[in-house]
Each structure stands twice: as structure tokens, then as C-alpha cells.
Scaffold this motif. Structure first.
Motif: not given
Length: 480
Positions: A95-100
Motif C-alpha cells: 500500500i503506497r501513497r502518491s500525489g498529483l
């Protein structure tokens, strides 16, 4: 006895050694990351942030046990690989966290998803990933899931996106799962187990000895099975899909784009023309592909048809795996049929009429019904040459159609994650070997959500292709 991969699961596992074309998943979009409207004072605990998502998945993994298992091959291909617990399972790896960059658009979201889906999965770990994506327009966010095709085949269990969602805003909390990984078997143990299974089936064992079904004699079995499989495919090959770049060999780099249209207006179109909403969906896709083909050269003649494979449940709801229950957005392994989209027809009304008639006719044709991808060696326990079976599937088993098209058999009811309503659900269709485009359509909250996965080496203008959905829909709406 070891929990072996089924023949079809093994086929998908070996189909692409890099795993780059064997992924599928779902995209869940949320309008707002804040507490649910009308939440109690402790509603903040329902904010869908990274720690709460990890806790939710940890609680729900008991519903999808293979998401904590790895695939372990057997020495010398003495048997199909086995599922074993991952002794070093780390949920934070998956489970990973990403952003725009704010405000993130759907186009930018599609670019991020394409990069994620293009990367191969780590085969030393369970074959899945999940991303919490922040920074969407209007303080929105999304959850993306990515699962290897062998994880959700046959009766393996639901895809992880279906596991983390609820049908009401009330968060379902399961009893804590005190999971302890089993001791992984060694290579010697697996080999002995494979031989023991052979002995436990004396008929098959004697046949193996007589016909030379060993590691050396495996060539003969492979050839015999391949001949039988080719016989089954003669009708499919001789009636193969029209020549198209959609069946061209491509790259491992993917693109992803989405679009949606109002379901209510599609129902009005269907009622006016006395057809089904799924016929309207097929007509929209026909218009999309016609525009895409014309984009190469407006003056050039285009092929008369594009052939698609769609679920048989779109014509016969009784064929749905969970008939009588709420529809899901990921439905793999179900029977389908092949039909033609009349992209050469420029009149949208005539195109819709032809789509409906062809779909009705071909759904009843035994020559057009498919059972989905099948391994060349369905009864062979040994897999000394798995790459050969996968190569043969790629070269023979995908000639019958240009585009795989998944459509939900019935509307998907509202879904919630930690009490937050999902505003949009998109399937993330996996690319099938030998095909440069896959399309998924999900009916959710009175919208028909289209999702496109494409090979970047063949279709470099996927956002434009997805944009044709609105144009094709408006064309049909104006033709009433």
C-alpha cells in the motif's frame, strides 16, 4: 497437499515473465477527503488517509487470503507452482501513497495510473499493489488497485478493491485476524510432493510412464496437447478478426484514460430505438473506434468492422457468475461472445441498429461463444515448458477479436470506503497478450464509466480516443 495454481492461473503467471501485461485493477474516486457529511464528533476517524487505509486492508485481507501469498515454482517443472504464505509479508510495501500537482486533472491521473500499471510486480512478494492518490481537483482523491491476473482467476477470490468497499456508510469491522504465515516448503519437499501426487493418481502416472510424460518426454505431450488445442482453434483462426494495428505487437509501456456519459440519456436512446443500454454502449464504442481509424487519414477507406469480445451476461443475465446478486466491476473468467462493430457505417442510427442485430445473433451462435483464455495443457500437472504454452496462447488464442470489452452485467450500487461514498468507479482493464487496447465499462451512480488501457507503442493518442466517447454519445443522442 500443496495448494497449486489452477492450469489457467499458471498460464497467466507464465504468460508474461515480466508481469507487464498481466495486471488489472480498479480506480475508486472520491470527491472530498474530509469527514463524512453529518458524521458524529468522532467522524474524523473515518477520514481516508494512509494509516486508516492500511488498517482497513489489514482487517479485510482475511477475505482475500491469496493477497498474503506468493507463487513458488516447483523444481524442474515437476508440477504447477504452488501458493505459499509470504513469511516476510509487509503490508506497507503493497500500500503506497502518491500525489498529483494540485489541482490534478483526470488526464494527469491517467498518466500516473499508466506509469503504475506499466511497472512489473515483484514476484518475490504477493502480486498486488494499492495506491492512495491525493491532489485531485476539488480536494478529491482516489484509490488505485493493481492485481496480477492469476490472483483473481476462477474462484480465487475477489479483487482487493471489492474487499475494501462496503454497500453502506457503516464501516464493517471484522474480528481481528490473527494471521501467522505457514512454514514455506523447501524445493525438495515440493518435488517429493509433486511425485506423491502423481503416485496418488495411478492412471495418470501409468499413462505418464507409457507415453513418456517426464521432463524429457514432456516435449511429446506438449506437441500432442498443442495439436488438440490447434484443432479447437481452427474455427477461431479461420474466422479471425479483421487485420488491425489493435493486434500488433507492442511495448511494455501502457496508457490509461477514462470518460463517462449519463446512463439516463443512454436509456432514452435505447428506448427510442427499441434496444438495450448495452447496445448503446456498443454503438458508442463503434463510434469511438470509427473516429480513431479516421484520425489516421480521413480520406482513406477504413475496415468495415472491428471485432470485440464481451461478456455473455450482457445478453443473458443468467450467465453472470453471481446471478441474482449485485454486480461487480471486475468479472474475469466468465463466458463471453465475439461480435462485430460496424465502424464502416457513417450513419449513427444505422450503426446502432446493426450493433443490436449482430449482438443478438452472435450471442446465440456456438461458434461465437468463448470460454475465455484457456491453457494449452489443462490436464498436465507437469510444466517443464511453461513458456511454450504461453507463447502458443499468445500466437493462437487471441486471433478471434481485436478488442476485449468488459461491461458490468447490472448496475453497481453505491459503494463506501471507511464511510466515504465512492463518487466514481472505473475498471482498470488489463492488456491481453496480442492486443493493444482493452476497454472496461462500469455502470455506477447513473453514469456509464468508460476506461481504456492501451499499449503506448501502438496507440499514442489514448486521451483523444477516450474523448471520442462524448462525441459518439452526442451523435447518438442527436439521432433520435
Amino acid at each position: 497437499m500443496a495448494n497449486r495454481l489452477s492450469p489457467r492461473e499458471a498460464m497467466y503467471y507464465f504468460l508474461d515473465p515480466t508481469g507487464a501485461t498481466s495486471h488489472l485493477g480498479a480506480l475508486l474516486i472520491f470527491d472530498d477527503a474530509g469527514p463524512p457529511a453529518g458524521a458524529a464528533a468522532d467522524g474524523a476517524r473515518h477520514i481516508l488517509d494512509y494509516p486508516s487505509l492500511v488498517s482497513l486492508v489489514e482487517n479485510r485481507l482475511q477475505l482475500a487470503p491469496r493477497y498474503r501469498q506468493i507463487v513458488l515454482p516447483v523444481t524442474m517443472g515437476l508440477a504447477r507452482p504452488v501458493w505459499v504464505d509470504d513469511h516476510d509479508f509487509d503490508i506497507n510495501f503493497h500500500i503506497r501513497r502518491s500525489g498529483l500537482p494540485r489541482p490534478g486533472t483526470l488526464t494527469e491521473l491517467g498518466d500516473l495510473i499508466a506509469r503504475v500499471m506499466s511497472r512489473p510486480l515483484d514476484r518475490s512478494r504477493p502480486l498486488w499493489e494499492m495506491y492512495l492518490i491525493e491532489g485531485l481537483e476539488g480536494n478529491g482523491y482516489a484509490v488505485l488497485t493493481k492485481s496480477h491476473r492469476c490472483l483473481v482467476d476462477d474462484f480465487a477470490g475477489p479483487e482487493i478493491s471489492q474487499v475494501i468497499t462496503d454497500e453502506t456508510a457503516e464501516v464493517v469491522q471484522y474480528e481481528p485476524d490473527l494471521w501467522m504465515p505457514g512454514h514455506p516448503p523447501g524445493a525438495t519437499s515440493l518435488a517429493i510432493g509433486a511425485l506423491a501426487e502423481a503416485v496418488s493418481r495411478p492412471g495418470e502416472f501409468i499413462d505418464s510412464v507409457v507415453t513418456g510424460n517426464g521432463v524429457v518426454g514432456g516435449v511429446r505431450t506438449v506437441v500432442d496437447s498443442t495439436v488438440r488445442r490447434i484443432g479447437d482453434l481452427i474455427g477461431e483462426v479461420t474466422d479471425s478478426a479483421p487485420q488491425s494495428p489493435l493486434n500488433s505487437p507492442g511495448s511494455s509501456s501502457q496508457m490509461f484514460a477514462v470518460s463517462s456519459v449519463p446512463r439516463r440519456d443512454c436509456a432514452k436512446i435505447a428506448e427510442h430505438h427499441r434496444c438495450t443500454v448495452n447496445d448503446v454502449v456498443l454503438a458508442i464504442v463503434s463510434g469511438v473506434m470509427r473516429r480513431w481509424l479516421l484520425s489516421f487519414d480521413v480520406a482513406a477507406p477504413i475496415t468495415d468492422t472491428v471485432r470485440v469480445e464481451i461478456p455473455l451476461s450482457t445478453r443473458d443475465p443468467g450467465m453472470a457468475p453471481d446471478a441474482g446478486r449485485d454486480s461487480t466491476w471486475i468479472d474475469v473468467g466468465a463466458p463471453g461472445f465475439v461480435t462485430d462493430l460496424p465502424v464502416g457505417e457513417d450513419n449513427p442510427k444505422v450503426r446502432l441498429s446493426q450493433v443490436a442485430a449482430l449482438a443478438d445473433r452472435y450471442a446465440q451462435s456456438s461458434r461465437r461463444v468463448t470460454l475465455g483464455p484457456r491453457p494449452l495443457l489443462p490436464d498436465l500437472g507437469m510444466v517443464p515448458f511453461p513458456e511454450f504454452s504461453s507463447w502458443a496462447f499468445r500466437s493462437l488464442g487471441t486471433r478471434g477479436y481485436n478488442i476485449p470489452l468488459s461491461i458490468t452485467s447490472s448496475p453497481v450500487s453505491d459503494r463506501y470506503v471507511l464511510g466515504r461514498k465512492v463518487s466514481a468507479v472505473h475498471a482498470v482493464p488489463g492488456l491481453i497478450a496480442g492486443h493493444a487496447l482493452s476497454i472496461g465499462v462500469v455502470e455506477y451512480r447513473d453514469r456509464l464509466n468508460f476506461a481504456f488501457t492501451a499499449d503506448r507503442g501502438v496507440i499514442g493518442d489514448l486521451p483523444a480516443l477516450a474523448g471520442y466517447v462524448a462525441e459518439s454519445f452526442e451523435e447518438l443522442l442527436g439521432a433520435q
